[in-house]
Structure formats: C-alpha cells, structure tokens
Design an enzyme around this catalytic site. Structure first.
Site, PDB file in Angstrom:
ATOM      1  N   GLU A   1       0.884  -1.174   0.000  1.00 21.03           N
ATOM      2  CA  GLU A   1       0.000   0.000   0.000  1.00 21.03           C
ATOM      3  C   GLU A   1       0.913   1.213   0.000  1.00 21.03           C
ATOM      4  O   GLU A   1       1.623   1.478   0.976  1.00 21.03           O
ATOM      5  CB  GLU A   1      -0.916  -0.019   1.232  1.00 21.03           C
ATOM      6  CG  GLU A   1      -2.152   0.854   1.057  1.00 21.03           C
ATOM      7  CD  GLU A   1      -1.933   2.294   1.444  1.00 21.03           C
ATOM      8  OE1 GLU A   1      -1.782   3.122   0.509  1.00 21.03           O
ATOM      9  OE2 GLU A   1      -1.900   2.597   2.634  1.00 21.03           O
TER      10      GLU A   1
ATOM     11  N   CYS B   1      -1.077   9.327   2.650  1.00 23.22           N
ATOM     12  CA  CYS B   1      -1.061   8.823   1.275  1.00 23.22           C
ATOM     13  C   CYS B   1      -2.287   9.266   0.492  1.00 23.22           C
ATOM     14  O   CYS B   1      -2.244   9.367  -0.734  1.00 23.22           O
ATOM     15  CB  CYS B   1      -0.947   7.305   1.268  1.00 23.22           C
ATOM     16  SG  CYS B   1      -2.283   6.452   2.148  1.00 23.22           S
TER      17      CYS B   1
END
Length: 485
Positions: free
Chosen positions: A252, A286
C-alpha cells in the site's frame, strides 16, 4: 505505573517479553521541539531472523487455538485502546506531530480494527465443490504462518494495527518493524496492548530497526507474507525482495490524489473540503489532496477562499497549543517538500499562499499555474501543499486527474449524477463523492491501483482473509481409492 512506561522498552525489543536488543539504542525525538522523548532498543538482522523463527514456533499452537479464544483476545485488545486512549493519544501527538483529533482518530480506528478482527476467527473459511470423482472436494483457508508487517511514520498506529490485528485473529504470528522515527506508536504501544490482552508469547515480535532490519524481516525463511505500507520507491524494493524470495507481498503505497469541483458546487464547502484533504496532518497522508481541479466558473472564487484558509490556519506545537497543523516529521522530509515547492515556483507557478517554514513548521501552501513540466504536477509532495487547476469540460477534468501513475483516492464535489459518471472513468482504488480524499474505516477494503499498490486490500473480512490466509484444496474418500498401477 502508567500503561506506557518508558523504562519498559529502554534498550529492549519485544518478543512476548521485553528482551535486550543487540543493535544498541535508538533515541526517539519529538518533531515539535527536537526533544528526546524516549529511547528504545534497536533491532539487528540477527534479532529479526530470531524473531521470525520464534514466531513460527509459536504460530503452530496458535493456529490450533479455538476461534472463541482468539476472538476474546482481539476484543480485549479493542477494549484496551479505549481504556488507555488519552495516554496513547499523548504519545501519538508528541511522536508524530499530530493534532489531538488525529491522535483520537488513530486510537479509535485501532479499537475498531481489533473489534472487526475479533469476528474473523468464526468467519466461514472454505467451500465444498462439486466433483466428477468419487470424493468430497473442499477448499479451505489456512493461516499463512508468519506475517511481516513494515509500517510508516505518518499514521503509525493505524498502518500497523490494520495488518497486525487481522493476521493474529486468523491464526498467524506477526513480526512488526515500525518506522524508526515512530517506534512507540507504531510498535511498542501495540506490543503493550496485546501483552495486556493475554496474547501468548512469541506470536507478536516488535523489532524497531533501520533498512537492514527491513530487508531481514522480508528475507527471513520463516516469513510467508509481507505487508508493507510506505512510499512507492521503497515499496518497489520490498516487492522485488519478496518476489525474489517467493513471498506473497501486499503493498500500500503513495498517491497523487485529486478533488474535482463540479460547476454549481457550493464553493465555500468545496474549499473547506479541499483544505482539510490537503492540510490534515501536514499533508503527510497517502490520501492527501495534491490536485484540486476546479470548473472555470468557480475557479477565481475558490482560489481566493482556499488561500484565505491557508493563510489563517494556525501552525504550531499540538502538544502545547491549539493548532490546525503541527510539525512535519523531520528535516529530511521538510527539505524534500520545500525543494519541490521552490522548483515548481521557479519553473513559473504562482505561490498564492504559504511556501515558508520555521523549523519543522511548514505553512499551508497553495499553488496555481502548475503545468506538466513542474515537479508539483506529478510528484507526491507529502506535505501541506495544494495545486489548483482550472478546467472547462468534464473530459478535461477526467483527463487531468487520470494523468498520474498513482491511483489511490479521488474526490468529486457537486452533482451526484455527473460525479458517478466520472467515478466510472478514473482508475483509482477509492472514490468519495461530496467528501474529501482522506477517509478510512475498519471494515472497508482499502487500497489503490497503479503506483499506489499492487492490488492488495486491507480491511473487511473478505480482504483480510484473502491477505493473511492460504487456500488449501482437500479431498476425502471413505476408503483408499483403487489405482491401475
């Protein structure tokens, strides 16, 4: 004694007990002040390999433990996050530079993730298949074995526990390597919670360490699955290393996320959403909003409102002041984001707000006139920096937000019908209509596409079972089959 007593981990790592680390000591600094908060044991490559081997031994009995017993430990862990929320929150604020709501979000998510994970042991773990042979044909999910979890500095608690909790619940053991800048909230807090919850010794190993320890927890022969959250550049290295060692790897990674503001949208609300998505936790997320794509009919008003918000949001030490933004994590991160902003302005973009800093406190920044040849157009800045773009047609907006190697989160503000059409046209893992780009919940499958990840998902029963178990085919006959040999 406090739940989190620094003397517990001084010079030590966790293997079910607190034991001496062979790599020396690691000082943990408070970004807002530069003060040493605590010192922890620094793991070595030998520590990492030993941890994986010991975890593999402990995992055998854990996989055979009754589902209700595993579930009870996960529920107890969830209770402990709530019980010690205030104390843990103080460590999150001081170690990561978080404002209180961000600290509260991390502890609340950790609680929810553990509660969700507590349902996994009793979840259906297989299927019965039709067969043309004279046997029963069954596929069943089995624990993978040892899972290595490598987590980053920005949301260290959430981005560790979201893999640790479901992996343990499903019968695995875990070796956790937190970022060396946040070993307490990314590692030792989790160790203390599971220690108090009654997790059998050896099943959770916490090894703070540098890059060589990261390599070791991937390469260790006893590790079967690697769960990595971090930058795309580091993720590529982890992916290559895991693949070379025939390990399953879940990545991720970063994002270059956009908000599209449709014609007719409420400009004030849209600017508020954009400010939140761009500046929350100093943009060190993110899912942070890097691009804001605004219809030409709203553009000028939008830029004025967003710049006004950026200029008035207070920046300071969240542990001692009431502020909207705290410090970025360290000088390396500060220098990187500042250089990207300066290079973009030097290339011809307009600095509408921000672009300055004092120590690690970076002002919320708004850029306009950013074009493809400028760093802020394509690079993930990982700081409180928003670039605002103008568009005239829906196709232009779609083309602009799709013009990235990343594919994590997209926000669309305005008419739901148009928003749904756009959502169907942009490759991305997450889409939020009339909400900003930063969002997560314990029970949803979270992840991205492209350079934002390798298609893995964390969260929810289906994704977690897929991530942390192996499929096994099992056939059964009532007696030994006859063969012609």
């Amino acid at each position: 004694m406090n739940f989190l007593d620094p003397t517990t981990w001084a010079g030590k790592i966790f293997n079910g007990d607190w034991v001496a680390a062979s790599g020396g000591n690691l000082d943990v600094f408070e970004p807002a002040t530069g003060q040493v908060l605590t010192s922890v044991g620094l793991g070595s490559v030998q520590d990492a390999h030993r941890a994986a081997k010991d975890a593999a031994k402990a995992q055998v009995a854990w996989a055979a433990t009754k589902p209700e017993e595993r579930a009870a430990i996960l529920r107890k862990a969830g209770d402990l996050w709530h019980e010690h929320e205030a104390e843990i929150g103080q460590w999150i604020m001081r170690e990561t530079g978080a404002i209180p709501p961000k600290a509260g979000l991390e502890t609340h998510m950790a609680q929810g993730i553990c509660y969700e994970a507590s349902a996994l042991p009793s979840h259906t773990m297989g299927s019965v298949h039709p067969s043309n042979n004279d046997h029963w044909s069954i596929s069943r999910r089995r624990p993978a074995g040892v899972v290595s979890v490598i987590s980053p500095f920005n949301f260290p608690l959430i981005l560790s526990i979201r893999s640790v909790a479901p992996a343990l619940a499903l019968g695995n053991a875990v070796v956790l390597k937190p970022d060396p800048r946040t070993p307490i909230t990314g590692g030792h807090v989790i160790a203390r919670v599971f220690e108090e919850a009654g997790l059998p010794k050896g099943l959770l190993q916490v090894i703070p360490g540098a890059a060589d320890v990261g390599v070791a927890v991937v390469e260790a022969p006893d590790v079967r699955v690697v769960s990595f959250t971090g930058s795309t550049a580091a993720g590529r290295k982890v992916g290559e290393l895991a693949s070379a060692n025939l390990k399953r790897v879940h990545l991720e990674l970063g994002g270059k996320n956009s908000i599209i503001v449709l014609p007719g949208a409420d400009v004030a609300k849209a600017a508020s959403a954009a400010a939140f998505g761009s500046f929350l936790h100093q943009g060190q997320i993110c899912m942070s909003t890097g691009r804001i794509v605004v219809h030409e009919s709203l553009y000028d008003e939008f830029v004025e409102i967003l710049a006004g918000k950026a200029q008035h949001l207070p920046v300071g030490n969240p542990h001692t002041e009431q502020v909207a933004l705290g410090p970025v994590i360290d000088h390396k991160q500060l220098e990187r984001m500042d250089s990207l902003v300066k290079a973009t302005v030097n290339a011809g973009a307009t600095l509408v707000a921000g672009g300055t800093h004092q120590d690690l406190f970076y002002k919320p920044t708004v850029l306009t006139g950013v074009t493809k040849n400028m760093p802020a157009y394509s690079e993930e800045i990982f700081g409180p920096v928003a670039s605002v773009f103008k568009y005239s047609t829906t196709k232009e907006a779609i083309d602009l937000v799709s013009d990235t190697e990343y594919g994590l989160s997209l926000s669309i503000l305005g008419d739901v019908g148009i928003a749904m059409e756009i959502a169907d046209s942009v490759p991305t893992g997450l889409v939020h209509i009339n909400e900003q780009t930063v969002a997560d919940e314990p029970n949803i499958p979270f992840g991205g596409v492209g350079n934002s990840g390798n298609g893995s998902r964390f969260g929810g029963a289906e994704a977690n079972i897929e991530a942390f178990t192996e499929m096994q085919w099992l056939t059964v006959r009532s007696e030994i089959a006859p063969y012609p040999f």
